[in-house]
Design an enzyme around this catalytic site. Structure first.
Site, mmCIF file in Angstrom:
data_model
loop_
_atom_site.group_PDB
_atom_site.id
_atom_site.type_symbol
_atom_site.label_atom_id
_atom_site.label_comp_id
_atom_site.label_asym_id
_atom_site.label_seq_id
_atom_site.Cartn_x
_atom_site.Cartn_y
_atom_site.Cartn_z
ATOM 1 N N THR A 131 0.802 -1.449 -0.105
ATOM 2 C CA THR A 131 -0.113 0.318 0.349
ATOM 3 C C THR A 131 1.093 0.592 0.203
ATOM 4 O O THR A 131 1.801 1.756 0.788
ATOM 5 C CB THR A 131 -1.067 -0.623 1.396
ATOM 6 O OG1 THR A 131 -1.689 -1.479 1.186
ATOM 7 C CG2 THR A 131 -1.935 1.473 1.374
ATOM 8 N N GLU B 45 -6.089 -10.361 7.513
ATOM 9 C CA GLU B 45 -4.617 -10.903 8.359
ATOM 10 C C GLU B 45 -5.351 -12.067 8.842
ATOM 11 O O GLU B 45 -6.546 -12.199 9.220
ATOM 12 C CB GLU B 45 -3.583 -10.213 9.450
ATOM 13 C CG GLU B 45 -2.772 -9.588 8.486
ATOM 14 C CD GLU B 45 -1.915 -8.354 9.936
ATOM 15 O OE1 GLU B 45 -2.318 -8.788 10.901
ATOM 16 O OE2 GLU B 45 -1.303 -7.714 9.199
ATOM 17 N N LYS C 75 -7.404 1.738 -3.175
ATOM 18 C CA LYS C 75 -7.001 1.067 -1.637
ATOM 19 C C LYS C 75 -7.175 2.281 -0.335
ATOM 20 O O LYS C 75 -8.118 1.525 0.985
ATOM 21 C CB LYS C 75 -5.322 1.027 -2.169
ATOM 22 C CG LYS C 75 -5.182 0.003 -0.579
ATOM 23 C CD LYS C 75 -5.423 -1.152 -0.146
ATOM 24 C CE LYS C 75 -5.503 -1.459 0.766
ATOM 25 N NZ LYS C 75 -5.720 -2.963 1.811
ATOM 26 N N ASN D 196 -10.040 1.475 2.825
ATOM 27 C CA ASN D 196 -9.575 1.219 4.565
ATOM 28 C C ASN D 196 -9.741 2.330 5.347
ATOM 29 O O ASN D 196 -10.022 1.930 6.037
ATOM 30 C CB ASN D 196 -7.873 0.921 4.093
ATOM 31 C CG ASN D 196 -8.009 -0.223 4.539
ATOM 32 O OD1 ASN D 196 -8.628 -1.340 3.824
ATOM 33 N ND2 ASN D 196 -6.401 -0.554 4.008
ATOM 34 N N CYS E 99 -3.058 -2.258 8.965
ATOM 35 C CA CYS E 99 -3.715 -1.127 7.955
ATOM 36 C C CYS E 99 -4.342 -0.040 8.275
ATOM 37 O O CYS E 99 -4.000 1.129 7.412
ATOM 38 C CB CYS E 99 -4.131 -2.084 6.938
ATOM 39 S SG CYS E 99 -3.240 -3.045 5.862
ATOM 40 N N ASP F 269 -3.526 3.828 6.995
ATOM 41 C CA ASP F 269 -3.669 3.837 5.723
ATOM 42 C C ASP F 269 -4.623 5.272 5.795
ATOM 43 O O ASP F 269 -4.430 6.562 4.728
ATOM 44 C CB ASP F 269 -4.137 2.957 4.884
ATOM 45 C CG ASP F 269 -3.427 1.642 4.289
ATOM 46 O OD1 ASP F 269 -2.255 1.943 5.083
ATOM 47 O OD2 ASP F 269 -4.361 0.590 3.867
#
Ligand SMILES: NC(=O)c1ccc[n+]([C@@H]2O[C@H](COP(=O)([O-])OP(=O)(O)OC[C@H]3O[C@@H](n4cnc5c(N)ncnc54)[C@H](O)[C@@H]3O)[C@@H](O)[C@H]2O)c1
Length: 414
Positions: free
Chosen positions: A123, A150, A219, A223, A275, A279
């Site tokens: 990312t 995950e 992306k 998120n 993440c 993010d």
């Protein structure tokens, strides 16, 4: 086709195993123990499908053309595609992702292979790939966002919600290479996915080849939306707790609206994991000079939630002589062995800041202490020692000490 993969973490390893069903895959890592484990057929991470694939390859029931290596020449020379899946941690000093491992991987690829299509799966900030291509004069770099969870890394690649690959839309050769990469990922998916019926009535895996920078934005916006949803139900829960209302009843009633839906609505101590925190912060940094209120509110809301949770715990031990707070697991989710950026760590830091003693029960951590607090693997002693047990996620282990447990896992799931 020969495919190289840089990085054998959640992303790199799941993509490698997916593609190695139909292609020759060489996965490179810089950690010798990981490579050695993989070449013995042992997964360095907890993930059911990854373990099953490696077991199947070892015993011959599900042969893969998969090789792990430390040698850049072996991995990268003659590869048609080179996938980059190295870390991009958020650097709090620069307020930006640290992309140095991506650049190091691309340097290593280009040192032995000038023609491979590099596909960045890490990312990255919005605009990064176009800038890198221009800086390097390298027109063979693409970006494909990764959407796995995950603990379900390979499962999510075998059953992808969608496949997205970004390429400059005015470069026919790059668009063709992006389409080729979409086909590689789709070919590795569970064949049942190719005929599945989607909610909008379409069949198969939704595929999107789009602009490079748009793919990067997809992306980070995806998120940040997930972070928003977690933050929303957490703030609902904070309100209900503060006003003495039943948060579970409110959430059930709110989510009966089919436009809202009853998924991904279980309160927690805050969104966490590798993440969502980084993010959403990166997207906020990308908004520099662009008007916004919501993105900074999402980032801020997660801090406020942890402050609230810590305060609730402090109130539970107020008045006790030398209270001890027990942290039940450092992990973010049940069934995970990963506690990168888990929200309970933020709560722990706040409680310790108030001078309260903390003991940690974390069976996957082989260290006597965690940031100065003792770590135990002895659950019975832990239960005895703690005045309040703090659990981001409930576990049946805690049934016998339920009155001592502080959790906001209202639906006892995810
Ligand atoms: N973990 C997730 O759920 C997830 C989901 C989507 C996207 N991502 C993104 O994918 C990227 C990788 O995430 P991850 O969770 O797989 O990371 P990870 O930390 O699990 O694995 C990264 C691996 O890359 C290796 N590495 C570091 N530098 C290298 C180099 N120069 N060459 C080769 N290998 C190198 C590390 O040793 C490590 O094994 C990050 O950018 C992350 O934001 C992660």
């Amino acid at each position: 086709m020969k495919i190289a993969v840089a990085g054998t973490g959640y992303v790199g390893l799941s993509v490698s195993l997916l593609l190695s069903q139909h292609n020759e895959v060489h996965a490179l890592d810089i950690i010798p123990e990981k490579v050695e484990k993989l070449n013995r057929g042992v997964s360095p991470i907890v993930d059911r499908e990854i373990t099953e694939f490696l077991d199947g390859n070892r015993n011959g029931s599900h042969p893969l053309d998969f090789h792990a290596t430390l040698d850049p020449r072996e991995a990268y020379a003659d590869a048609d595609y080179a996938v980059v899946a190295t870390p991009t941690n958020y650097d709090p000093k620069k307020n930006y992702f640290d992309t140095s491992s991506v650049e190091a991987a691309i340097d290593a690829i280009r040192a032995v292979n000038k023609t491979a299509w590099v596909v960045i799966k890490s990312t990255i900030p919005v605009g990064y790939t176009a800038q890198l291509r221009a800086q390097r004069g390298d027109e063979r770099i693409l970006f494909s966002p990764e959407f796995l969870r995950e603990g379900r890394a390979l499962y999510d690649n075998l059953h992808p919600s969608r496949i997205v690959v970004g390429a400059p839309m005015d470069d026919a050769e790059a668009v063709e290479a992006a389409q080729g990469f979409v086909q590689l990922l789709a070919h590795g998916a569970d064949p049942a996915e190719l005929v599945r019926k989607n909610r909008d009535g379409s069949l198969g895996i939704p595929e999107l080849v789009c602009g490079l920078t748009e793919a990067e934005a997809i992306k980070l916006f995806a998120n940040t939306y997930l972070a928003l949803r977690v933050a929303y139900f957490n703030e609902l829960d904070t309100y209900a707790e503060s006003r003495g209302l039943d948060a579970q009843q409110i959430i059930r009633g709110v989510c009966l609206d089919p436009r809202i839906g009853s998924h991904y609505n279980n309160p927690s101590f805050g969104y966490g994991g590798y993440c969502l925190p980084k993010d959403s912060k990166q997207l906020l940094a990308n908004y520099a000079d662009v008007p916004q209120n919501l993105i900074s509110a999402i980032v801020e809301s997660n801090r406020t939630r942890k402050d609230f949770i810590a305060q609730e715990i402090e109130e539970r031990v107020a008045g006790l002589d030398h209270p001890v707070v027990g942290i039940y697991r450092l992990t973010m989710k049940s069934g995970s062995d990963n506690f990168r950026q888990s929200s309970i760590q933020g709560v722990m830091k706040r409680i310790k800041g108030k001078g309260i003693d903390v003991v940690v029960y974390e069976p996957t951590l082989d260290k006597p202490d965690f940031f100065g607090s003792p770590v135990t693997h002895d659950l019975a002693a832990f239960k005895q020692q703690a005045d309040v047990i703090v659990a981001n996620r409930w576990n049946a282990d805690l049934n016998d000490v339920a009155p001592k447990v502080f959790t906001r896992d209202l639906f006892k799931r995810d």
